[in-house]
Design a protein around this motif. Structure first.
Motif, PDB file in Angstrom:
ATOM      1  N   MET A   1       0.861  -1.191   0.000  1.00 14.75           N
ATOM      2  CA  MET A   1       0.000   0.000   0.000  1.00 14.75           C
ATOM      3  C   MET A   1       0.890   1.232   0.000  1.00 14.75           C
ATOM      4  N   LYS A   2       1.325   1.651  -1.183  1.00 18.05           N
ATOM      5  CA  LYS A   2       2.276   2.750  -1.309  1.00 18.05           C
ATOM      6  C   LYS A   2       1.570   4.098  -1.494  1.00 18.05           C
ATOM      7  N   ARG A   3       0.542   4.131  -2.339  1.00 15.13           N
ATOM      8  CA  ARG A   3      -0.222   5.372  -2.559  1.00 15.13           C
ATOM      9  C   ARG A   3      -1.393   5.380  -1.578  1.00 15.13           C
TER      10      ARG A   3
ATOM     11  N   THR B   1      -1.771  11.558  -0.138  1.00 18.15           N
ATOM     12  CA  THR B   1      -2.626  12.646  -0.595  1.00 18.15           C
ATOM     13  C   THR B   1      -3.725  12.809   0.456  1.00 18.15           C
ATOM     14  N   ALA B   2      -3.963  14.044   0.886  1.00 17.52           N
ATOM     15  CA  ALA B   2      -4.944  14.293   1.948  1.00 17.52           C
ATOM     16  C   ALA B   2      -6.103  15.132   1.428  1.00 17.52           C
ATOM     17  N   PHE B   3      -7.308  14.752   1.828  1.00 15.10           N
ATOM     18  CA  PHE B   3      -8.527  15.482   1.505  1.00 15.10           C
ATOM     19  C   PHE B   3      -9.165  15.877   2.834  1.00 15.10           C
ATOM     20  N   LEU B   4      -9.113  17.161   3.149  1.00 19.71           N
ATOM     21  CA  LEU B   4      -9.525  17.629   4.465  1.00 19.71           C
ATOM     22  C   LEU B   4     -10.736  18.553   4.350  1.00 19.71           C
ATOM     23  N   GLY B   5     -11.810  18.225   5.060  1.00 14.20           N
ATOM     24  CA  GLY B   5     -13.028  19.021   5.000  1.00 14.20           C
ATOM     25  C   GLY B   5     -13.327  19.692   6.329  1.00 14.20           C
TER      26      GLY B   5
ATOM     27  N   GLU C   1     -10.349  13.861  -8.216  1.00 11.74           N
ATOM     28  CA  GLU C   1      -8.964  13.374  -8.219  1.00 11.74           C
ATOM     29  C   GLU C   1      -8.899  11.928  -8.722  1.00 11.74           C
ATOM     30  N   LEU C   2      -9.905  11.137  -8.398  1.00  8.81           N
ATOM     31  CA  LEU C   2      -9.967   9.766  -8.904  1.00  8.81           C
ATOM     32  C   LEU C   2     -10.041   9.747 -10.424  1.00  8.81           C
ATOM     33  N   GLU C   3     -10.842  10.648 -10.975  1.00 10.82           N
ATOM     34  CA  GLU C   3     -10.990  10.713 -12.425  1.00 10.82           C
ATOM     35  C   GLU C   3      -9.705  11.186 -13.097  1.00 10.82           C
ATOM     36  N   GLU C   4      -8.964  12.061 -12.409  1.00 15.55           N
ATOM     37  CA  GLU C   4      -7.769  12.642 -12.999  1.00 15.55           C
ATOM     38  C   GLU C   4      -6.542  11.752 -12.860  1.00 15.55           C
ATOM     39  N   SER C   5      -6.347  11.159 -11.671  1.00 18.17           N
ATOM     40  CA  SER C   5      -5.090  10.444 -11.419  1.00 18.17           C
ATOM     41  C   SER C   5      -5.264   8.947 -11.172  1.00 18.17           C
ATOM     42  N   GLY C   6      -6.498   8.459 -11.142  1.00 14.62           N
ATOM     43  CA  GLY C   6      -6.720   7.043 -10.904  1.00 14.62           C
ATOM     44  C   GLY C   6      -6.737   6.709  -9.432  1.00 14.62           C
ATOM     45  N   PRO C   7      -7.081   5.466  -9.092  1.00 14.04           N
ATOM     46  CA  PRO C   7      -7.260   5.094  -7.689  1.00 14.04           C
ATOM     47  C   PRO C   7      -5.942   4.911  -6.946  1.00 14.04           C
ATOM     48  N   PRO C   8      -5.947   5.177  -5.645  1.00 14.93           N
ATOM     49  CA  PRO C   8      -4.780   4.878  -4.813  1.00 14.93           C
ATOM     50  C   PRO C   8      -4.775   3.403  -4.434  1.00 14.93           C
ATOM     51  N   ASP C   9      -3.779   2.995  -3.677  1.00 14.94           N
ATOM     52  CA  ASP C   9      -3.738   1.615  -3.181  1.00 14.94           C
ATOM     53  C   ASP C   9      -4.718   1.413  -2.024  1.00 14.94           C
ATOM     54  N   VAL C  10      -4.961   2.486  -1.265  1.00 15.11           N
ATOM     55  CA  VAL C  10      -5.861   2.382  -0.117  1.00 15.11           C
ATOM     56  C   VAL C  10      -6.329   3.787   0.279  1.00 15.11           C
ATOM     57  N   ILE C  11      -7.535   3.839   0.839  1.00 17.94           N
ATOM     58  CA  ILE C  11      -8.079   5.076   1.395  1.00 17.94           C
ATOM     59  C   ILE C  11      -8.336   4.856   2.881  1.00 17.94           C
ATOM     60  N   LEU C  12      -7.866   5.787   3.702  1.00 18.54           N
ATOM     61  CA  LEU C  12      -8.107   5.752   5.143  1.00 18.54           C
ATOM     62  C   LEU C  12      -8.879   7.002   5.516  1.00 18.54           C
ATOM     63  N   ALA C  13      -9.954   6.845   6.288  1.00 17.40           N
ATOM     64  CA  ALA C  13     -10.844   7.977   6.531  1.00 17.40           C
ATOM     65  C   ALA C  13     -11.355   8.002   7.957  1.00 17.40           C
ATOM     66  N   CYS C  14     -11.704   9.216   8.396  1.00 14.16           N
ATOM     67  CA  CYS C  14     -12.321   9.392   9.704  1.00 14.16           C
ATOM     68  C   CYS C  14     -13.238  10.607   9.647  1.00 14.16           C
TER      69      CYS C  14
END
Length: 258
Positions: free
Chosen positions: A108-110, A136-140, A181-194
């Motif tokens: 799980m690199k990306r 890559t961080a997505f902060l709301g 971002e998914l449409e532009e750069s493709g999926p990461p190896d994993v997403i972690l969320a809270c």
């Protein structure tokens, strides 16, 4: 038996954003040896004998060199408002680290981090445990006044920031930016969320088959699995968030797909 019950000294307890506090505590080698990102602390509120239940607080960051643990919380109820009055030098009765936390496999690199509100806090600790990943961080946040630690994320991650009212950076929700971002750069190896439950409902519609693990925010009682106050339905079975969570595979959290 692994020790998780400590009396620790408060080093600082400061307001860092609207209604958001950062507390720094001492910690022991025992804690550092077993800690994983995404675990939490369960704090006894001092000088409040009428408050029988501890308060679960996110572990925001761990400084292994200084032997410090940082906790971030919103002062929203009686317990956390009293906690905000604690000062440097005070001693706290703490159970930590509790829960299962996040774990990253070697492939799980990306890694994409997605957080909303106070749910942003535990994601920062991923870097101190796994510094060799591409983040890559997505902060709301709700508004400019609620923004905290955004610059800390920018030090180790490509960071996207949104506010509900558009008063800081992008107007809207971080899940909308994630979709783009998914449409532009493709999926990461994993997403972690809270974040809150409604936040995860939106996230579940975006991530598809991408491996995604979420840290649930749930009311708790004992924090050690004895009272079942925090149960939620996961994979068709009721599980205790404090003990078997708070981190679960998003596709197994039944209430997100009702």
């Amino acid at each position: 038996m692994i020790k998780k019950h400590f009396t620790e000294k408060v080093l600082a307890n400061e307001l860092i954003a609207q209604n958001t506090y950062l507390m720094r505590l001492t910690c022991t080698e025992d804690f550092l040896r077993i800690y994983r990102p995404g675990q939490f602390a369960h704090i006894e509120i001092p000088h409040a004998k009428d408050l029988l239940l501890r308060r679960p607080i996110s572990i925001n960051y761990v400084d292994f060199e200084k032997k410090e643990v940082h906790l971030a919380y919103n002062a929203v109820g009686k317990g956390t408002r009293l906690l905000s009055l604690v000062r440097a030098g005070d001693m706290l009765d703490v159970l930590m680290p509790l829960g299962n936390g996040f774990q990253l496999a070697g492939d799980m690199k990306r890694v994409w981090l997605v957080g909303g509100g106070i749910g942003i806090a535990p994601l920062k600790s991923l870097y101190c445990k796994y510094p060799d990943r591409e983040y890559t961080a997505f902060l709301g946040y709700r508004s400019r006044e609620c923004v905290y630690e955004a610059h800390d994320f920018e030090l180790f991650a490509k960071t996207h920031i949104t506010t509900d009212d558009g008063s800081y950076c992008i107007r809207g929700f971080c899940t909308d930016v994630l979709r783009a971002e998914l449409e532009e750069s493709g999926p990461p190896d994993v997403i972690l969320a809270c974040g809150p439950h409604v936040f995860f409902k939106s996230l579940a519609k975006v991530v598809g088959e991408i491996p995604t693990f979420v840290s649930l925010e749930q009311h708790m009682g004992c924090g050690t699995g004895g009272c079942a106050t925090c149960v939620c339905k996961v994979g068709g079975q009721y599980k205790k968030v404090c003990l078997q969570g708070p981190v679960f595979n998003i596709r197994e959290v039944d209430s997100l797909y009702d």
